[in-house]
Every structure is written in structure tokens, then in C-alpha cells.
Design a protein around this motif. Structure first.
Motif, PDB file in Angstrom:
ATOM      1  N   TRP A   1       0.831  -1.211   0.000  1.00  0.00           N
ATOM      2  CA  TRP A   1       0.000   0.000   0.000  1.00  0.00           C
ATOM      3  C   TRP A   1       0.863   1.258   0.000  1.00  0.00           C
ATOM      4  O   TRP A   1       0.617   2.192  -0.767  1.00  0.00           O
ATOM      5  CB  TRP A   1      -0.904   0.010   1.228  1.00  0.00           C
ATOM      6  CG  TRP A   1      -2.166  -0.747   1.095  1.00  0.00           C
ATOM      7  CD1 TRP A   1      -2.426  -1.808   0.272  1.00  0.00           C
ATOM      8  CD2 TRP A   1      -3.374  -0.497   1.812  1.00  0.00           C
ATOM      9  NE1 TRP A   1      -3.703  -2.245   0.442  1.00  0.00           N
ATOM     10  CE2 TRP A   1      -4.311  -1.469   1.377  1.00  0.00           C
ATOM     11  CE3 TRP A   1      -3.752   0.413   2.791  1.00  0.00           C
ATOM     12  CZ2 TRP A   1      -5.622  -1.519   1.890  1.00  0.00           C
ATOM     13  CZ3 TRP A   1      -5.042   0.360   3.290  1.00  0.00           C
ATOM     14  CH2 TRP A   1      -5.966  -0.588   2.852  1.00  0.00           C
ATOM     15  N   ILE A   2       1.849   1.284   0.888  1.00  0.00           N
ATOM     16  CA  ILE A   2       2.722   2.461   0.986  1.00  0.00           C
ATOM     17  C   ILE A   2       3.420   2.710  -0.343  1.00  0.00           C
ATOM     18  O   ILE A   2       3.470   3.843  -0.839  1.00  0.00           O
ATOM     19  CB  ILE A   2       3.748   2.275   2.123  1.00  0.00           C
ATOM     20  CG1 ILE A   2       3.033   2.235   3.487  1.00  0.00           C
ATOM     21  CG2 ILE A   2       4.791   3.398   2.096  1.00  0.00           C
ATOM     22  CD1 ILE A   2       3.937   1.847   4.647  1.00  0.00           C
ATOM     23  N   ALA A   3       3.964   1.656  -0.947  1.00  0.00           N
ATOM     24  CA  ALA A   3       4.662   1.794  -2.228  1.00  0.00           C
ATOM     25  C   ALA A   3       3.713   2.285  -3.318  1.00  0.00           C
ATOM     26  O   ALA A   3       4.068   3.153  -4.130  1.00  0.00           O
ATOM     27  CB  ALA A   3       5.284   0.461  -2.621  1.00  0.00           C
ATOM     28  N   GLN A   4       2.501   1.740  -3.354  1.00  0.00           N
ATOM     29  CA  GLN A   4       1.530   2.130  -4.374  1.00  0.00           C
ATOM     30  C   GLN A   4       1.096   3.590  -4.212  1.00  0.00           C
ATOM     31  O   GLN A   4       1.010   4.335  -5.208  1.00  0.00           O
ATOM     32  CB  GLN A   4       0.303   1.213  -4.288  1.00  0.00           C
ATOM     33  CG  GLN A   4       0.592  -0.221  -4.715  1.00  0.00           C
ATOM     34  CD  GLN A   4      -0.375  -1.223  -4.113  1.00  0.00           C
ATOM     35  OE1 GLN A   4      -1.260  -0.870  -3.331  1.00  0.00           O
ATOM     36  NE2 GLN A   4      -0.220  -2.491  -4.479  1.00  0.00           N
ATOM     37  N   LEU A   5       0.845   4.013  -2.992  1.00  0.00           N
ATOM     38  CA  LEU A   5       0.422   5.403  -2.751  1.00  0.00           C
ATOM     39  C   LEU A   5       1.547   6.374  -3.094  1.00  0.00           C
ATOM     40  O   LEU A   5       1.306   7.423  -3.718  1.00  0.00           O
ATOM     41  CB  LEU A   5      -0.015   5.578  -1.294  1.00  0.00           C
ATOM     42  CG  LEU A   5      -1.273   4.805  -0.883  1.00  0.00           C
ATOM     43  CD1 LEU A   5      -1.536   4.976   0.613  1.00  0.00           C
ATOM     44  CD2 LEU A   5      -2.484   5.269  -1.675  1.00  0.00           C
ATOM     45  N   LEU A   6       2.770   6.021  -2.710  1.00  0.00           N
ATOM     46  CA  LEU A   6       3.911   6.892  -3.034  1.00  0.00           C
ATOM     47  C   LEU A   6       4.126   6.959  -4.544  1.00  0.00           C
ATOM     48  O   LEU A   6       4.451   8.019  -5.093  1.00  0.00           O
ATOM     49  CB  LEU A   6       5.173   6.386  -2.335  1.00  0.00           C
ATOM     50  CG  LEU A   6       5.219   6.563  -0.814  1.00  0.00           C
ATOM     51  CD1 LEU A   6       6.499   5.952  -0.241  1.00  0.00           C
ATOM     52  CD2 LEU A   6       5.121   8.028  -0.425  1.00  0.00           C
ATOM     53  N   GLY A   7       3.944   5.832  -5.234  1.00  0.00           N
ATOM     54  CA  GLY A   7       4.089   5.827  -6.682  1.00  0.00           C
ATOM     55  C   GLY A   7       3.066   6.721  -7.352  1.00  0.00           C
ATOM     56  O   GLY A   7       3.387   7.459  -8.297  1.00  0.00           O
ATOM     57  N   SER A   8       1.832   6.692  -6.867  1.00  0.00           N
ATOM     58  CA  SER A   8       0.777   7.541  -7.429  1.00  0.00           C
ATOM     59  C   SER A   8       1.046   9.020  -7.167  1.00  0.00           C
ATOM     60  O   SER A   8       0.898   9.856  -8.070  1.00  0.00           O
ATOM     61  CB  SER A   8      -0.576   7.141  -6.825  1.00  0.00           C
ATOM     62  OG  SER A   8      -1.603   7.970  -7.313  1.00  0.00           O
ATOM     63  N   ILE A   9       1.462   9.336  -5.949  1.00  0.00           N
ATOM     64  CA  ILE A   9       1.763  10.735  -5.613  1.00  0.00           C
ATOM     65  C   ILE A   9       2.918  11.254  -6.464  1.00  0.00           C
ATOM     66  O   ILE A   9       2.872  12.359  -7.006  1.00  0.00           O
ATOM     67  CB  ILE A   9       2.081  10.868  -4.111  1.00  0.00           C
ATOM     68  CG1 ILE A   9       0.827  10.569  -3.277  1.00  0.00           C
ATOM     69  CG2 ILE A   9       2.618  12.257  -3.782  1.00  0.00           C
ATOM     70  CD1 ILE A   9       1.108  10.422  -1.787  1.00  0.00           C
ATOM     71  N   ALA A  10       3.961  10.433  -6.591  1.00  0.00           N
ATOM     72  CA  ALA A  10       5.118  10.841  -7.399  1.00  0.00           C
ATOM     73  C   ALA A  10       4.709  11.079  -8.848  1.00  0.00           C
ATOM     74  O   ALA A  10       5.144  12.054  -9.478  1.00  0.00           O
ATOM     75  CB  ALA A  10       6.211   9.769  -7.325  1.00  0.00           C
ATOM     76  N   ALA A  11       3.863  10.211  -9.400  1.00  0.00           N
ATOM     77  CA  ALA A  11       3.417  10.358 -10.781  1.00  0.00           C
ATOM     78  C   ALA A  11       2.673  11.667 -10.981  1.00  0.00           C
ATOM     79  O   ALA A  11       2.878  12.373 -11.981  1.00  0.00           O
ATOM     80  CB  ALA A  11       2.518   9.181 -11.164  1.00  0.00           C
ATOM     81  N   CYS A  12       1.815  12.016 -10.034  1.00  0.00           N
ATOM     82  CA  CYS A  12       1.015  13.240 -10.171  1.00  0.00           C
ATOM     83  C   CYS A  12       1.872  14.501 -10.028  1.00  0.00           C
ATOM     84  O   CYS A  12       1.659  15.484 -10.755  1.00  0.00           O
ATOM     85  CB  CYS A  12      -0.122  13.240  -9.147  1.00  0.00           C
ATOM     86  SG  CYS A  12      -1.376  11.984  -9.488  1.00  0.00           S
TER      87      CYS A  12
END
Length: 248
Positions: A105-116
């Protein structure tokens, strides 16, 4: 019956697990960058912030293609979840431990935030679109819509990727997963936004600072994904024990 396991710290911090978290970060970043980027690009090309039929099709196709790639590149490392709802459903079905799932979850949320944030930078500060309910649609209807479409997604993940009886279906799992996401966006996009993915909704909310209705894209997908995991894991993946050999 599926066995839900909390997991051990040594397993969750092993070399393989750390590589899996990195893979989930990268896969989610690639998926969200393309998905959110397609919405920004369409708005720029049409000079309109309104979702019309052509825009809906373009965005659905882009999400389906991007998820196909994101799942494919992460499949052999992390399983290619790319979605907290998928991870949650797999955890309830006994396919991943709760502790490892939290780090996913942490990795996925950070990946989404970084992408945006990357999208905001490379587009010169253009508005990052967030998921929201259509006019006249209530929160309950939005949650139910997200439950249904996320159930379809996670059920597809189980049937094509997680079930040990899948056979040759495992080779086309990313295609099937991409197709169901694209189809669900076509069906639900004009109503709930067609998220199915808390990370996909959370990154744009963080970047824009607009968390209105964001809870819907947590509750709906997690309930839908959890139901799919419990049903498929306990009904269709039951273990058949081989009798002990007769030594007499």
C-alpha cells in the motif's frame, strides 16, 4: 478455506520483499502517470474540462493499456498489484500477508503521488484532475458503483492470475485485467469516475489538495476487492487434501 496471515517482519523486509515494494512503486507510477496524463492531455487538446464520449473512450483505452503494461512489468517481481484494493483482496484470500500488504500500500500510494507531481511539473503546472461523483449522484450510489466494478476487477485478478488452476490463462492475465478496467471505466466513468483503485484517486487528491469525496474511492474499492477475495478464495480455491498412503 483461505487463511489470512499477518506475516513476519523478517519476511516483509527480505531482499525479495524490498524488490517487490520497489516494483509496486514503479508500476503504479507508470500506470497513474499514463492514466492521469491522458485526462490532462484530452483537456488540453479540446480546451474543455467536461467529459464527453470521445474523451471517455480515450481515457478508458489509455487506462486499460497502461494497466496491462504495469501489471506485466511487475508480475514476476511483486505480482503486479498496482492497486491497494487488489492487494487487500489478495490478503483476505490468503495470497499475501497483511504486513507485506501494508508495505505494498505504501509503495503504491507513493508511486501515485510521485506520478502526479511529475505530471504537474512536466505540464507546466496544469490542473491534476481528481475523481468525483457526477451531478445528481449521491455518495451511497457512488460507493455501490465502486464496489461492483472493483469486485469485477479483483475477481478477474483471481481467476486469471492468482488461482493455481488457471493454467494457460496466466499468460493472458494482464490483458484480461487491462480489459476489465477499460470496460469498467466506460461503464462507470460518467457516474462515479470509475476509479477501482484508491492509489489512482489518492495521488491526484494529494497533488491538487482536493480531498472532496476521496473517501468514496477508498471504501468502495476496498469493500469490492475484499468481497472478491473472500468469495473466490473460499469458494473457488478450496484445497483438496490427498489421502495419506496406506502402509499396511
Amino acid at each position: 478455506m483461505a487463511c489470512i496471515a499477518f506475516g513476519r517482519c523478517d519476511d516483509s523486509f527480505s531482499s525479495g520483499s524490498l524488490k517487490a515494494y520497489l516494483a509496486e512503486f514503479i508500476s503504479t507510477l507508470l500506470f497513474v502517470f499514463a492514466g492521469v496524463g491522458s485526462a490532462i492531455a484530452y483537456n488540453k487538446l479540446t480546451l474543455s474540462g467536461a467529459l464527453d464520449p470521445a474523451g471517455l473512450v480515450a481515457i478508458a483505452v489509455c487506462h486499460g493499456f497502461a494497466l496491462f503494461v504495469a501489471v506485466s512489468v511487475g508480475a514476476n517481481i511483486s505480482g503486479g498489484h498496482v492497486n491497494p484494493a487488489v492487494t487487500f483482496g489478495l490478503a483476505l484470500g490468503g495470497q499475501i500477508t497483511i504486513l507485506t500488504g501494508i508495505f505494498y500500500w505504501i509503495a503504491q500510494l507513493l508511486g501515485s503521488i510521485a506520478a502526479c507531481f511529475l505530471l504537474k511539473f512536466v505540464t507546466g503546472g496544469m490542473v491534476i484532475p481528481t475523481h468525483s461523483l457526477a451531478a445528481g449522484m449521491g455518495a451511497v450510489e457512488g460507493v455501490v458503483m465502486e464496489i461492483i466494478i472493483t469486485f469485477a476487477l479483483v475477481y478477474t485478478v483471481y481467476a486469471t492470475a492468482a488461482d493455481p488452476k488457471k493454467g494457460s490463462l496466466g499468460t493472458i492475465a494482464p490483458i484480461a485485467i487491462g480489459f476489465i478496467v477499460g470496460a469498467n471505466i466506460l461503464a462507470a466513468g460518467p457516474f462515479s469516475g470509475g476509479s477501482m483503485n484508491p492509489a489512482r484517486s489518492f495521488g491526484p487528491a494529494v497533488t491538487s489538495g482536493d480531498f472532496k469525496d476521496n473517501w468514496i474511492y477508498w471504501v468502495g474499492p476496498l469493500v469490492g476487492g475484499g468481497l472478491a477475495g473472500l468469495i473466490y478464495g473460499n469458494v473457488f480455491m478450496t484445497s483438496e487434501h490427498v489421502p495419506l498412503p496406506n502402509e499396511f
